[in-house]
Design a protein around this motif. Structure first.
Motif, short mmCIF file in Angstrom:
data_model
loop_
_atom_site.label_atom_id
_atom_site.label_comp_id
_atom_site.label_asym_id
_atom_site.label_seq_id
_atom_site.Cartn_x
_atom_site.Cartn_y
_atom_site.Cartn_z
N LEU A 1 4.11 -23.97 -19.21
CA LEU A 1 3.66 -24.89 -20.26
C LEU A 1 2.82 -24.20 -21.33
N SER A 2 2.31 -23.01 -21.03
CA SER A 2 1.50 -22.30 -22.01
C SER A 2 2.39 -21.73 -23.11
N ASP A 3 1.79 -21.42 -24.25
CA ASP A 3 2.56 -20.91 -25.39
C ASP A 3 2.08 -19.53 -25.84
N GLY A 4 1.41 -18.79 -24.95
CA GLY A 4 0.92 -17.46 -25.31
C GLY A 4 2.05 -16.44 -25.38
N PRO A 5 1.86 -15.37 -26.14
CA PRO A 5 2.88 -14.33 -26.25
C PRO A 5 3.08 -13.55 -24.95
N TRP A 6 2.13 -13.69 -24.03
CA TRP A 6 2.18 -12.98 -22.75
C TRP A 6 2.83 -13.82 -21.65
N ARG A 7 3.44 -14.96 -22.01
CA ARG A 7 3.93 -15.89 -20.99
C ARG A 7 4.96 -15.24 -20.06
N GLY A 8 5.89 -14.46 -20.61
CA GLY A 8 6.90 -13.81 -19.78
C GLY A 8 6.29 -12.82 -18.82
N ALA A 9 5.35 -12.01 -19.30
CA ALA A 9 4.70 -11.03 -18.43
C ALA A 9 3.87 -11.71 -17.35
N ALA A 10 3.20 -12.80 -17.71
CA ALA A 10 2.39 -13.54 -16.73
C ALA A 10 3.27 -14.18 -15.66
N MET A 11 4.42 -14.72 -16.08
CA MET A 11 5.34 -15.33 -15.12
C MET A 11 5.86 -14.28 -14.14
N ILE B 1 0.82 -1.21 0.00
CA ILE B 1 0.00 0.00 0.00
C ILE B 1 0.86 1.26 0.00
N GLN B 2 1.76 1.37 0.98
CA GLN B 2 2.52 2.61 1.11
C GLN B 2 3.46 2.85 -0.07
N PHE B 3 4.30 1.86 -0.39
CA PHE B 3 5.24 2.01 -1.50
C PHE B 3 4.67 1.50 -2.83
N ASP B 4 3.65 0.65 -2.76
CA ASP B 4 3.01 0.09 -3.96
C ASP B 4 4.03 -0.60 -4.86
N TRP B 5 4.92 -1.38 -4.24
CA TRP B 5 5.92 -2.10 -5.00
C TRP B 5 5.40 -3.46 -5.49
N LEU B 6 4.59 -4.11 -4.66
CA LEU B 6 4.16 -5.47 -4.95
C LEU B 6 2.67 -5.62 -4.72
N PRO B 7 2.01 -6.52 -5.47
CA PRO B 7 0.57 -6.76 -5.22
C PRO B 7 0.36 -7.40 -3.86
N ALA B 8 -0.68 -6.95 -3.17
CA ALA B 8 -0.92 -7.39 -1.80
C ALA B 8 -2.02 -8.44 -1.69
N SER B 9 -2.59 -8.86 -2.79
CA SER B 9 -3.65 -9.87 -2.72
C SER B 9 -3.73 -10.62 -4.04
N GLY B 10 -4.33 -11.80 -3.96
CA GLY B 10 -4.53 -12.60 -5.16
C GLY B 10 -3.31 -13.42 -5.55
N ARG B 11 -3.49 -14.17 -6.64
CA ARG B 11 -2.44 -15.07 -7.13
C ARG B 11 -1.85 -14.61 -8.44
N ILE B 12 -2.65 -13.92 -9.25
CA ILE B 12 -2.18 -13.38 -10.52
C ILE B 12 -3.20 -12.35 -11.00
N ASN B 13 -2.77 -11.43 -11.84
CA ASN B 13 -3.67 -10.43 -12.41
C ASN B 13 -4.75 -11.12 -13.25
N LEU B 14 -5.98 -10.67 -13.10
CA LEU B 14 -7.10 -11.32 -13.79
C LEU B 14 -7.07 -11.12 -15.30
N MET B 15 -6.20 -10.24 -15.78
CA MET B 15 -6.13 -10.02 -17.22
C MET B 15 -5.50 -11.21 -17.95
N TYR B 16 -4.80 -12.07 -17.21
CA TYR B 16 -4.15 -13.24 -17.83
C TYR B 16 -5.07 -14.45 -17.71
N ASP B 17 -5.33 -15.08 -18.82
CA ASP B 17 -6.14 -16.30 -18.85
C ASP B 17 -5.20 -17.49 -19.01
N ILE B 18 -4.88 -18.12 -17.88
CA ILE B 18 -3.89 -19.19 -17.86
C ILE B 18 -4.58 -20.54 -18.03
N PRO B 19 -4.19 -21.35 -19.02
CA PRO B 19 -4.75 -22.70 -19.15
C PRO B 19 -4.40 -23.55 -17.93
#
Length: 343
Positions: free
Chosen positions: A188-198, A158-176
């Motif tokens: 194991l996924s082959d999407g172009p967003w794999r690096g950003a999701a990781m 919250i204060q520094f807003d460096w890291l997410p404080a809840s959840g497991r991953i951003n909901l914008m990523y649809d992980i198989p």
């Protein structure tokens, strides 16, 4: 060794039966309808009632009912949720991978960091370094998990807003969903967003993992420190020194493996407290694991979900304890004689 393994298997079976007996007795003592508490079906039809009676032997007394209960649960049938009507086994398969991922990564990182620090505290000739390491581990062991988690959320989330404080991953990523383990599924996924999701998944892991690992880290450092110091004082080490073996080989090839056996043994005894801290961390960070699912079931009075979760976690801890014990005995065969009272 075969006799020892048979003893461990026998211990696991007896412990499992006792655990089932405790959970079954508590289930019978719970308020409400016994049929609903066992099966999760609140208002069964005539056909469902007949099936439940046949499955749990409700009319044959507690002894026969206990045998039927154990047989049903061992087949993977934990009943259905009183609230959603979904099978408890299916719900467990959905939430268990998140807890396993968080727990395994936290304990693994604690081992990677704790063993070298414990070795440093043992081998350093600087008394200040030794006192500093042991003081920090004592402080870390004493810190309440919920307070440390809230401090992490307020400071870094919250204060520094460096890291997410809840959840497991951003909901914008649809992980198989391949395995349920998020990092494995992203890999194991082959999407172009794999690096950003990781990167996003690791960012969500940092805060809860750093809180969970505090307890095993402090235990590993302290036990490594004392076990390694004890090994270095033994006669076989002095004999190897007299033969001219280098200090590095002496520690890495002889003293450290024997010390690690003690580390594994003590760590196995702390699996219960570690599991408790994981449950608290999952609540604090909205981590979708077994702990958060169990607390939600407790709030809703979902007794069948509580039974399934408690049985699963307890059996998993018992199994890991016995596995750690087997590994410890493999690394240190002398312990077998100690268990059997032999000399």
């Amino acid at each position: 060794m075969l006799s020892y393994l048979l003893r461990r298997i026998n211990l696991f079976v007896l412990t499992t039966l006792m655990l089932f007996a405790v959970v079954y007795s508590v289930t019978l003592a719970l308020p409400g309808d016994q049929v609903a508490n066992l099966s999760g079906v609140r208002e069964p039809s005539i056909a469902e009632m007949a099936e439940i009676n046949h499955t749990y032997k409700l009319e044959h007394g507690p002894i026969v009912g206990y045998v039927a209960y154990v047989s049903t649960r061992l087949r993977g049938d934990f009943g259905v949720s009183m609230n959603s009507g979904e099978a408890i086994a299916d719900q467990l398969l959905q939430v268990l991978p998140a807890t396993l991922e968080l727990g395994m990564l936290s304990v693994g990182l604690a081992l990677l960091i704790g063993i070298p620090i414990g070795m440093l505290a043992t081998l350093s000739r600087n008394a200040t370094v030794q006192r500093l390491v042991m003081t920090l581990t004592l402080v870390g062991f004493s810190l309440p998990v919920f307070w440390l988690g809230l401090l992490q959320i307020i400071t870094f989330g919250i204060q520094f807003d460096w890291l997410p404080a809840s959840g497991r991953i951003n909901l914008m990523y649809d992980i198989p969903d391949f395995s349920g383990l998020l990092l494995v599924d992203i890999f194991l996924s082959d999407g172009p967003w794999r690096g950003a999701a990781m990167a996003d998944a690791w960012a969500h892991l940092v805060l809860p993992m750093s809180v969970v690992m505090v307890l095993p880290l402090t235990i590993i450092i302290r036990i490594t420190r004392f076990a390694l110091a004890e090994e270095l004082e033994k006669n076989y080490i002095r004999a190897l020194e007299a033969r001219g073996i280098s200090r590095y080989k002496l520690i890495m090839n002889h003293a450290l493996p024997n010390a690690l056996a003690s580390v594994l043994r003590v760590l196995a005894l702390q699996l219960g407290p570690i599991a408790s801290s994981i449950i608290i961390v999952e609540l604090l960070f909205s981590w979708p694991g077994v702990g958060a699912w169990l607390v939600a079931a407790l709030r809703q009075g979902d007794y069948t979900a509580l039974q399934g979760g408690v049985l699963t976690i307890s059996l998993f801890i018992v199994f890991l304890n016995i596995m750690f014990d087997v590994v410890h005995t493999t690394l240190n065969p002398i312990s077998r004689k100690e268990i059997y009272g032999q000399r």
